[in-house]
Scaffold this active site. Structure first.
Site, PDB file in Angstrom:
ATOM      1  N   SER A   1      -0.738  -0.306  -6.428  1.00 13.61           N
ATOM      2  CA  SER A   1       0.665   0.075  -6.374  1.00 13.61           C
ATOM      3  C   SER A   1       1.024   0.977  -7.548  1.00 13.61           C
ATOM      4  O   SER A   1       0.414   0.897  -8.626  1.00 13.61           O
ATOM      5  CB  SER A   1       1.526  -1.191  -6.422  1.00 13.61           C
TER       6      SER A   1
ATOM      7  N   LYS B   1      -1.792  -6.046 -10.280  1.00 13.61           N
ATOM      8  CA  LYS B   1      -2.478  -4.975  -9.571  1.00 13.61           C
ATOM      9  C   LYS B   1      -3.377  -4.175 -10.511  1.00 13.61           C
ATOM     10  O   LYS B   1      -4.479  -3.755 -10.133  1.00 13.61           O
ATOM     11  CB  LYS B   1      -1.464  -4.047  -8.890  1.00 13.61           C
TER      12      LYS B   1
ATOM     13  N   TYR C   1       3.859  -8.101 -10.953  1.00 12.64           N
ATOM     14  CA  TYR C   1       3.099  -7.507  -9.851  1.00 12.64           C
ATOM     15  C   TYR C   1       2.276  -6.320 -10.334  1.00 12.64           C
ATOM     16  O   TYR C   1       1.079  -6.198 -10.019  1.00 12.64           O
ATOM     17  CB  TYR C   1       4.080  -7.070  -8.766  1.00 12.64           C
TER      18      TYR C   1
END
Length: 320
Positions: A123, A151, A147
């Site tokens: 991402s 990632k 997040y």
């Protein structure tokens, strides 16, 4: 031989599965030979095809991971994840799925010994902090969310397992996918689809970020096309560093709303309110809005022509 797709019951995963089956039927150059596709998720895959098998289970369970990846695995698409908003609200679950799950799959591939092509969806949330207007590939990672940090960890793992020869990795940093059908998900960027999807259905929707916010976007069809292309690219062409910023288009939220009005009319545009939500602003506004993508374009990856076409794509398939 088989292809594994984690998150295969979801919107993106099921589309990737359908596209892989179509690519096999069309004899797509570079596509690995496979007899079937195994969807791995918490729910059965909606694709009904004799070549597709559904398995439900916890990818962070090393024993389960070893049952799905072995010597007969040609490739793995690792799409399953706890998304940005969910990762912020449930750190422990996100660590288990996003970090432990990725490591378990890579270890299973290592023990299986087949050196499968391993496509990991990352991402733009891996970025943060001060950034230039157009982000180059070599910019250092400073994630500003759980997040994004998880990632980034996954990216480094896939790159190192590739360097060691355990997998043949491709890390695909996805743009925000717009317009997604269905209901809002736990992604902080979920509003980007909501401000198009809901008004086209005659339902009000709120835009929680400033309209000057730049976003890096890709339509579902283009995203899936690029993910299927990723499995066909020779690893040597990508090089030692296996991470790619997949092409998107840079669009401000205001330009998105202008597209909504052009495609859906003034009535649809009038259904979008603009009430700020700090939780969303803190995450989404830390992401870059434009990237230098000459290398992935040279490798055959593509982007949408403009945002109007993405809105029309959604309207034609889901809103008409």
């Amino acid at each position: 031989m088989k292809i594994i797709v984690t998150g295969g019951a979801g919107f993106l995963g099921s589309r990737v599965i359908r596209s892989l089956l179509a690519a096999q039927e069309a004899g797509m150059p570079g596509l690995p030979t496979f007899d079937g596709i195994v969807s791995v998720d918490l729910a059965p895959c909606p694709v009904t095809d004799r070549r597709v098998t559904s398995l439900t289970g916890d990818i962070a369970d090393a024993g389960f991971a070893e049952t799905i990846i072995g010597a007969d695995t040609a490739a793995v698409y690792h799409l399953a994840a706890v998304l940005s908003g969910g990762s912020e609200s449930d750190f422990d679950l996100a660590m288990r799925v996003n970090v432990d799950g990725t490591r378990a799959l890579l270890e299973a591939a290592r023990k299986g010994g087949a050196v499968p092509r391993f496509i990991f969806t990352s991402s733009l949330a891996v970025y943060g902090g001060p950034m230039p207007a157009v982000v180059p590939e070599e910019l250092g990672l400073q994630p500003a969310s759980t997040y994004g940090a998880q990632k980034a960890i996954g990216e480094f793992l896939v790159n190192d397992y590739s360097r060691k020869g355990f997998v043949d990795g491709r890390v695909c940093r996805l743009p925000t996918i717009v317009v997604r059908p269905g209901k809002p998900n736990s992604a902080a960027s979920s509003f980007a689809s909501g401000i198009i999807r809901e008004p086209l259905a005659g339902v009000a929707s709120n835009c929680p970020v400033p309209t000057a916010t730049k976003m890096w976007l890709s339509s579902p069809d283009t995203t899936v096309k690029n993910l299927v292309h990723a499995i066909t690219v020779d690893g040597a062409q990508i090089g030692q560093w296996r991470t790619l910023n997949l092409p998107g288009i840079s669009v401000t939220v205001q330009e998105m709303l202008d597209s909504l009005e052009r495609v859906g009319g003034k009535e649809a545009r009038a259904l979008v309110t603009q009430e700020p939500e700090q939780r969303v602003i803190d995450i989404v506004c830390s992401w870059p809005g434009d990237f230098e993508v000459s290398r992935p374009i040279a490798l055959g990856f593509t982007r949408d022509a403009d945002f109007d076409s993405a809105v029309r794509q959604y309207k034609a398939e889901f809103a008409s």
